[in-house]
Write an enzyme that holds these catalytic residues in place. Structure first.
Site, PDB file in Angstrom:
ATOM      1  N   CYS A   2       0.767  -1.226  -0.039  1.00 20.62           N
ATOM      2  CA  CYS A   2       0.014   0.131  -0.097  1.00 20.62           C
ATOM      3  C   CYS A   2       0.958   1.264   0.036  1.00 20.62           C
ATOM      4  CB  CYS A   2      -0.952   0.033   1.295  1.00 20.62           C
ATOM      5  SG  CYS A   2      -1.871  -1.562   1.515  1.00 20.62           S
ATOM      6  N   ARG A  31       2.226   1.685  -6.044  1.00 25.64           N
ATOM      7  CA  ARG A  31       2.368   0.527  -4.874  1.00 25.64           C
ATOM      8  C   ARG A  31       0.757  -0.177  -4.459  1.00 25.64           C
ATOM      9  NH1 ARG A  31       6.960   2.436  -1.634  1.00 25.64           N
ATOM     10  NH2 ARG A  31       6.244   0.791  -0.241  1.00 25.64           N
ATOM     11  N   TRP A  80      -3.455  -2.056  -1.613  1.00 26.26           N
ATOM     12  CA  TRP A  80      -3.349  -3.288  -2.542  1.00 26.26           C
ATOM     13  C   TRP A  80      -3.804  -4.438  -1.243  1.00 26.26           C
ATOM     14  CZ3 TRP A  80      -1.405  -8.237  -1.726  1.00 26.26           C
ATOM     15  CH2 TRP A  80      -1.066  -9.066  -2.659  1.00 26.26           C
ATOM     16  N   ASN A 104      -0.082  -0.176   6.237  1.00 28.94           N
ATOM     17  CA  ASN A 104       0.698  -1.035   5.192  1.00 28.94           C
ATOM     18  C   ASN A 104       0.973  -1.980   5.745  1.00 28.94           C
ATOM     19  OD1 ASN A 104       1.794  -2.103   2.897  1.00 28.94           O
ATOM     20  ND2 ASN A 104       3.659  -0.417   3.094  1.00 28.94           N
ATOM     21  N   GLY A 105       0.749  -3.444   5.455  1.00 26.75           N
ATOM     22  CA  GLY A 105       1.270  -4.298   5.898  1.00 26.75           C
ATOM     23  C   GLY A 105       0.115  -5.533   6.353  1.00 26.75           C
ATOM     24  N   GLU A 487      12.994 -13.068 -18.385  1.00 27.64           N
ATOM     25  CA  GLU A 487      12.365 -11.936 -18.139  1.00 27.64           C
ATOM     26  C   GLU A 487      11.642 -11.374 -19.508  1.00 27.64           C
ATOM     27  OE1 GLU A 487      12.475 -10.017 -15.885  1.00 27.64           O
ATOM     28  OE2 GLU A 487      12.223  -7.944 -16.803  1.00 27.64           O
ATOM     29  N   LYS A 491       7.619 -10.163 -18.443  1.00 29.38           N
ATOM     30  CA  LYS A 491       7.030  -9.000 -18.802  1.00 29.38           C
ATOM     31  C   LYS A 491       5.771  -9.227 -19.687  1.00 29.38           C
ATOM     32  CE  LYS A 491       8.965  -6.943 -16.827  1.00 29.38           C
ATOM     33  NZ  LYS A 491       9.784  -6.927 -16.012  1.00 29.38           N
ATOM     34  N   GLU A 494       2.990 -10.324 -17.106  1.00 31.46           N
ATOM     35  CA  GLU A 494       2.283  -9.223 -16.025  1.00 31.46           C
ATOM     36  C   GLU A 494       1.703  -8.158 -16.836  1.00 31.46           C
ATOM     37  OE1 GLU A 494       5.062  -7.454 -13.360  1.00 31.46           O
ATOM     38  OE2 GLU A 494       6.882  -7.568 -14.756  1.00 31.46           O
ATOM     39  N   LYS A 613       3.688  -2.330  -7.042  1.00 28.93           N
ATOM     40  CA  LYS A 613       5.103  -2.195  -7.123  1.00 28.93           C
ATOM     41  C   LYS A 613       6.043  -2.856  -5.947  1.00 28.93           C
ATOM     42  CE  LYS A 613       8.777  -0.298  -9.301  1.00 28.93           C
ATOM     43  NZ  LYS A 613       9.320  -1.224 -10.508  1.00 28.93           N
TER      44      LYS A 613
HETATM   45  O1  M6R Z   1      11.542  -4.413  -5.424  1.00 23.39           O
HETATM   46  P1  M6R Z   1      12.015  -5.512  -5.913  1.00 23.39           P
HETATM   47  O2  M6R Z   1      13.158  -5.405  -7.070  1.00 23.39           O
HETATM   48  O3  M6R Z   1      12.605  -6.321  -4.948  1.00 23.39           O
HETATM   49  O4  M6R Z   1      10.750  -6.315  -6.551  1.00 23.39           O
HETATM   50  C1  M6R Z   1      11.180  -7.516  -6.974  1.00 23.39           C
HETATM   51  C2  M6R Z   1      10.149  -8.085  -7.954  1.00 23.39           C
HETATM   52  O5  M6R Z   1       8.676  -7.913  -7.022  1.00 23.39           O
HETATM   53  C3  M6R Z   1       9.837  -7.348  -9.038  1.00 23.39           C
HETATM   54  O6  M6R Z   1      10.810  -7.221  -9.811  1.00 23.39           O
HETATM   55  C4  M6R Z   1       8.622  -7.814  -9.884  1.00 23.39           C
HETATM   56  O7  M6R Z   1       8.795  -9.284 -10.495  1.00 23.39           O
HETATM   57  C5  M6R Z   1       8.142  -7.015 -10.999  1.00 23.39           C
HETATM   58  N1  M6R Z   1       6.773  -6.590 -11.162  1.00 23.39           N
HETATM   59  C6  M6R Z   1       8.614  -7.306 -12.381  1.00 23.39           C
HETATM   60  O8  M6R Z   1       8.539  -6.530 -13.391  1.00 23.39           O
END
Ligand code: M6R
Length: 618
Positions: A2, A31, A80, A104-105, A487, A491, A494, A613
């Site tokens: 959040c 977020r 979220w 948040n949490g 990767e 992409k 998601e 995020k």
């Molecule tokens: O903030 P972080 O790099 O630790 O996040 C890790 C993953 O949650 C992040 O890379 C996620 O897989 C992305 N949505 C990928 O695009």
């Protein structure tokens, strides 16, 4: 997950508290975007609350239809959902009496606390864990008339993770926050002060910030910031200046943050390399606070990370093992943490994270520290938790990444991991400074080459638009091309909600080739024919094998690789580079493809469904 914002200072330069809160939420919406809400403290001793399910735009519409009165303080939340669906009622803030609270949490012991409150006759409106906390703090305030002590006392009883912000109608110029395993930073203004899940919340008003540590409580008024631990003992918080400004958090004319961030990649890589070589050609990693003796004694490296950051770790494995001759394991942080991994004093655990707040990665880091390992963080976000807790940090300098899908952070993470590998190789005597300097010099050419890939991306976009009805796409790669394939698939999943899978090309005949049917699109990341020739020819054979079974082959190959042309339905050429550095180029067409296809489907590229995020819960 959040986003949280708090503001006091109705007479400060930033304007109305409501506007500051909404602007903060706009910048933090990445977020979480299941709902949004604000609570204002209104002069005269009242609260005004508005909250709406869905994106922030719904809340703004509601506020336009039903404006709130002027206020002295504000808190805002973008959610979220964890406990309770994304409804108006479950949206934060949660109100108890004259108090409003955001969170948040996850409060893990909320059921026991709720039972206690129910027994005392408290009525609940929502299904959230957060409402329990609102009632507890409200009751504690009624007993003590001290909002800071009330929040700290309740925080001591909570299990799980939390950032909490609270306002009370009795204390009109005050917001109190507390954190445990969830992020919270303070923004320092002139006649006004701010709280945010990250600095983006207030970057339009101030770049002066305070880092809050674990289990700390902060009380802000327009003219003061007081930090204590949960027992009320004063704490000195560390000030810092944010090294980017508001323009970095704007779209800059691009249709989405992701498009902008893909375009930022040459700069992100250049900035991550900047200033890291001294005049004698030695690598200088200023933040490396681990002694040389310890680094020389390391006999194993374990990379812990999630999602895209884990794929950066996979690329690092190939480079670091080759350059340093140290075994490197790469493990998803959530798997590492709970499988009793073998790490000891001679293990270097490297946590890679854009946000520096990913809970799974943080927990893996803590577990590694408990086992005696030396820990290093590769992180993009200053002031975040992971670099605070690691023994050392190597910052990536990608600037703020707002789009949920990671792009420029990925390239910056790979670059930082190369720097770490070269540093260790030089220190441990596997490479001489001139060899390190030669590799760095090649690395310095990469921003220009990434730019060339971007300049050539129109054909990728065209193909992506044609393929907007595609149901499934496969990605193949080998050696460092394998994590690039993974990767590319992530992409597409998601962003475009398309079934996508990445495979090691060598694995094809062990099963995945059964998926190939006429018309199946398959991206193939082809290694350089100039380096490991055997791998190049093996991957070209893989292309022939899938094409013979009807696959539509979309090939990423380096300039001059004519051998792939007869077997490719489409070739996306990228500039030549050495094998280990090639991922910095090969992944770019795959990012562009996913983004363009999602745009073509009319999807929200920056805020894909169900995602957030920063994943700050396990
Ligand atoms: O903030 P972080 O790099 O630790 O996040 C890790 C993953 O949650 C992040 O890379 C996620 O897989 C992305 N949505 C990928 O695009």
């Amino acid at each position: 997950m959040c986003g949280i914002v708090g503001y006091v200072g109705s007479a400060g330069p930033s304007g109305r508290p409501l506007d500051v809160a909404l602007e903060g939420l706009r910048r933090l919406e990445y977020r979480g975007y299941d709902s949004a809400g604000v609570a204002l403290v209104v002069p005269g001793g009242e609260l005004a609350v508005a909250k709406k399910a869905g994106k922030l735009a719904n809340l703004v519409e509601e506020l336009d239809a039903h404006p709130l009165p002027p206020a002295t303080a504000a808190i805002g939340h973008t959610r979220w959902a964890t406990h309770g669906g994304p409804t108006d009622v479950n949206a934060h803030p949660h109100v108890s009496g004259r108090l409003a609270l955001i969170h948040n949490g996850i409060v893990e012991n909320y059921a026991a606390l709720k039972a206690e409150l129910l027994a005392e006759g408290v009525e609940f409106l929502s299904e959230t864990d957060t409402e329990v906390v609102a009632h507890l703090v409200s009751r504690a305030y009624d007993a003590t008339k001290d909002l800071t002590a009330a929040l700290a006392g309740v925080a001591r009883r909570l299990e799980g993770t939390f950032t909490l912000l609270v306002v009370h109608a009795d204390v009109p110029d005050t917001v109190v926050g507390a954190r445990h395993d969830s992020p919270l930073v303070v923004g320092l203004g002139d006649g006004e002060n701010f709280l945010g899940s990250d600095v983006a919340a207030f970057i339009g008003s101030t770049r002066q910030a305070l880092e809050l540590g674990q289990d700390q409580v902060v009380t802000i008024t327009p003219t003061s910031v007081t930090v204590t631990d949960l027992d009320g003992t004063p704490v000195q918080a560390a000030p810092y200046t944010v090294d980017w400004d508001i323009s970095a958090a704007e779209k800059g004319g691009f249709r989405s943050f992701m498009d902008k961030e893909i375009n930022d990649q040459p700069q992100a890589v250049a900035d991550t390399l900047l200033g890291r070589l001294d005049l004698a050609g030695h690598l200088v990693l200023d933040e490396m606070r681990i002694g040389e003796t310890v680094l020389r004694s390391v006999d194993k490296i374990v990379v812990v990370a999630c999602g895209t950051a884990a794929y950066a770790g996979h690329v690092a494995k190939y480079a670091v093992e080759h350059w340093c001759r140290i075994p490197v394991e790469v493990e998803l942080a959530h798997e590492f943490r709970y499988r009793d991994p073998v790490v000891d004093e001679r293990t270097l655990v490297v946590a890679i994270s854009q946000s520096g707040e990913t809970m799974d990665t943080l927990m893996a880091l803590r577990h590694a520290k408990e086992q005696g390992a030396t820990t290093l963080a590769i992180v993009n976000t200053h002031g975040s938790t992971i670099p605070r807790e690691a023994d050392a940090v190597l910052y990536t300098h990608a600037g703020p990444e707002i789009a949920v899908a990671s792009t420029k952070a990925f390239l910056a993470q790979i670059t930082a991991a190369y720097l770490l590998g070269l540093y260790l190789a030089e220190l441990r005597g596997n490479k001489f400074p001139d060899e390190v300097a030669a590799t760095l010099s090649e690395l310095r050419e990469m921003p220009g080459k990434i730019q060339q890939v971007l300049d050539r991306s129109e054909r990728v976009r065209e193909i992506a638009r044609w393929m907007s009805d595609t149901q499934s796409v496969l990605f193949l790669g080998r050696h460092v091309g394998y994590p690039v394939a993974l990767e590319g698939a992530l992409k597409l999943k998601e962003l475009a909600y398309i079934h996508a899978e990445g495979f090691a090309a060598g694995e094809l005949k062990h099963g995945p080739i059964a998926l190939i049917e006429p018309g199946q699109p398959v991206f193939v990341v082809v290694p350089s024919p100039r380096g490991r020739n055997s791998l190049h020819s093996k991957v070209v054979s893989n292309i022939q094998e899938i094409r013979a079974r009807g696959a539509r082959t979309l090939v990423v190959a380096e300039d001059g690789d004519d051998a792939v042309v007869p077997y490719a339905d489409e070739v996306f050429f990228v500039p030549q580079s050495s094998t280990l550095l090639a991922p910095l180029l090969a992944v770019v067409p795959l990012q562009v493809f996913a983004s363009e296809l999602a745009h073509a489907k009319g999807l929200d590229v920056d805020q894909p469904r169900n995602l957030a995020k920063s994943v700050t819960v396990e």
